[in-house]
Write an enzyme that holds these catalytic residues in place. Structure first.
Site, PDB file in Angstrom:
ATOM      1  CE  LYS A  94      -4.545   0.767   0.332  1.00 25.28           C
ATOM      2  NZ  LYS A  94      -5.630  -0.064  -0.241  1.00 25.28           N
ATOM      3  N   GLY A 196     -22.007   5.703  -2.064  1.00 29.79           N
ATOM      4  CA  GLY A 196     -21.138   6.350  -3.034  1.00 29.79           C
ATOM      5  C   GLY A 196     -20.696   5.396  -4.113  1.00 29.79           C
ATOM      6  CB  VAL A 198     -18.548   0.344  -3.251  1.00 27.81           C
ATOM      7  CG1 VAL A 198     -18.976  -1.103  -3.047  1.00 27.81           C
ATOM      8  CG2 VAL A 198     -17.116   0.401  -3.776  1.00 27.81           C
ATOM      9  N   GLY A 199     -21.347   1.657  -2.767  1.00 28.65           N
ATOM     10  CA  GLY A 199     -22.645   1.470  -2.148  1.00 28.65           C
ATOM     11  C   GLY A 199     -23.823   1.558  -3.096  1.00 28.65           C
TER      12      GLY A 199
END
Length: 367
Positions: A94, A196, A198-199
């Site tokens: 990451k 948003g 993904v939701g």
């Protein structure tokens, strides 16, 4: 997986975590700076046992550099587990770029960042995360061939939210199968916190499957978009605090910020299943036991939200959506395997998922 971030994270805390604690064990941490563009970044490679480390780039205005390093350590370790459970031949990595992306992000800075990633020679493959987007990866890719999450016009897969939501839906179906003996969400009341990127795709799957959906989001326009599209099928509540208390809620899907499952939310949660897209949902060690003690089934976040990383990993082999969707559909079986292991070992699902991931990584290191 224990979180090492906090309100007062010191450099000594970070070094202790990296070199001495059970949450450390990272192979490499690189501090990057380009004064001309203003770039300050941290690239953390947790493991390359399964293959090149893969994970997104977070662009965030951290309060201190130590907090940025600590976040990179946590997130990269999480990616090792996520990639292992997704069956990918990738380790965990990451990167975090320090700064407000709304004010300091420039092409020059992203190009400098691309050169930093390229200097690792393929040990780390980057992608989008909070604060970075497909267009940003197109810029980074001009300096670094180990970049995924690019636009289709530039040989990439584009927005990974589609398959992330699909994977969460598969995890939700598996949770329903395990708890109620039927993988459908028809007639179930599902609360989605955060509609948003993904939701809102997750809501589409739920409505199509016949679920009764309750939503909330800090952005009124995001809520209005869903309500206008699905009148009668979707309702909204004021905030997450209200959502977790909705009477008759069957499933709670945290799809916004991490730490959604904590000492305040778990005792009042009405749902019998938690399965959502947000990363790092468990606020601290022990929350998974609190859920189990209340007979709330938790589908580990890094397992069910792996559709996105499955998608970006596929870019390295020439992106094929149908191939990716087939891989993401296996999240259903993986989730059921975790629940079975949890029951067999007498541990919460989160601990079972960690054990399975750690076993795959350990076996790879022996080869």
């Amino acid at each position: 997986m224990t979180d090492v971030t906090g309100d007062a994270v010191s450099s000594a805390d970070v070094l202790h975590t990296l070199f001495r604690s059970d949450q450390g064990g990272h192979e490499q941490v690189v501090l990057c700076q380009d004064r001309a563009s203003g770039l300050k970044a941290v690239i953390a490679i947790h493991s390359t046992a399964l293959g090149p480390a893969l994970g997104g780039t977070r662009f965030y205005p951290y309060a201190t550099e130590a907090e940025a390093v600590a976040d990179a350590l946590n997130l990269s370790r999480g990616m090792s587990y996520k990639n292992a459970m997704a069956g990918l031949d990738h380790g965990g990595g990451k990167a975090v770029i320090i700064g407000d992306p709304e004010t300091v992000k420039t092409d020059e800075l992203l190009l400098a960042y691309g050169r930093m990633v390229a200097s690792l020679g393929g040990r780390y493959v980057t992608a989008c995360d909070v604060g970075t987007y497909v267009a940003d990866m197109d810029v980074v890719a001009r300096e670094c061939r180990w970049t995924t999450g690019r636009s289709p016009e530039n040989g990439g897969a584009g927005d990974s939210s589609v398959l992330t939501a699909f994977g969460v839906f598969q995890g939700m179906r598996a949770s329903a199968q395990h708890l109620w003996g039927d993988p459908t969400l028809r007639g179930r009341k599902v609360g989605v916190a955060g509609v948003g990127k993904v939701g809102h795709y997750l809501v589409e799957h739920l409505v199509a499957d016949g679920a009764e959906v309750v939503i909330t989001d800090v952005r009124e326009e995001a809520v209005r978009r869903i309500l206008d599209k699905h009148p009668g099928s979707v309702t909204a509540v004021a905030d997450t605090d209200a959502l977790i208390r909705v009477e008759g809620l069957d499933i709670y899907a945290p799809c916004a910020l991490g730490g959604a499952l904590n000492d305040e939310s778990v005792p009042v949660l009405t749902a019998k299943i938690v399965c959502g897209a947000a990363n790092n949902q468990l606020a601290h060690p022990g929350v998974e036991k609190d859920l189990a003690d209340r007979a709330i089934l938790y589908a580990p976040d890094y397992v069910v939200n792996a559709g996105g990383v499955i998608q970006v990993a596929d870019e390295l082999h020439g992106f094929d959506f149908d191939r990716c969707k087939a891989k993401a559909s296996k999240i259903f079986d993986t989730t059921l395997t975790i629940f079975a292991r949890a029951k067999e070992d007498g541990i919460p699902p989160a601990a079972a998922a960690d054990r399975i991931a750690e076993q795959r990584i350990a076996e790879a290191r022996k080869r």
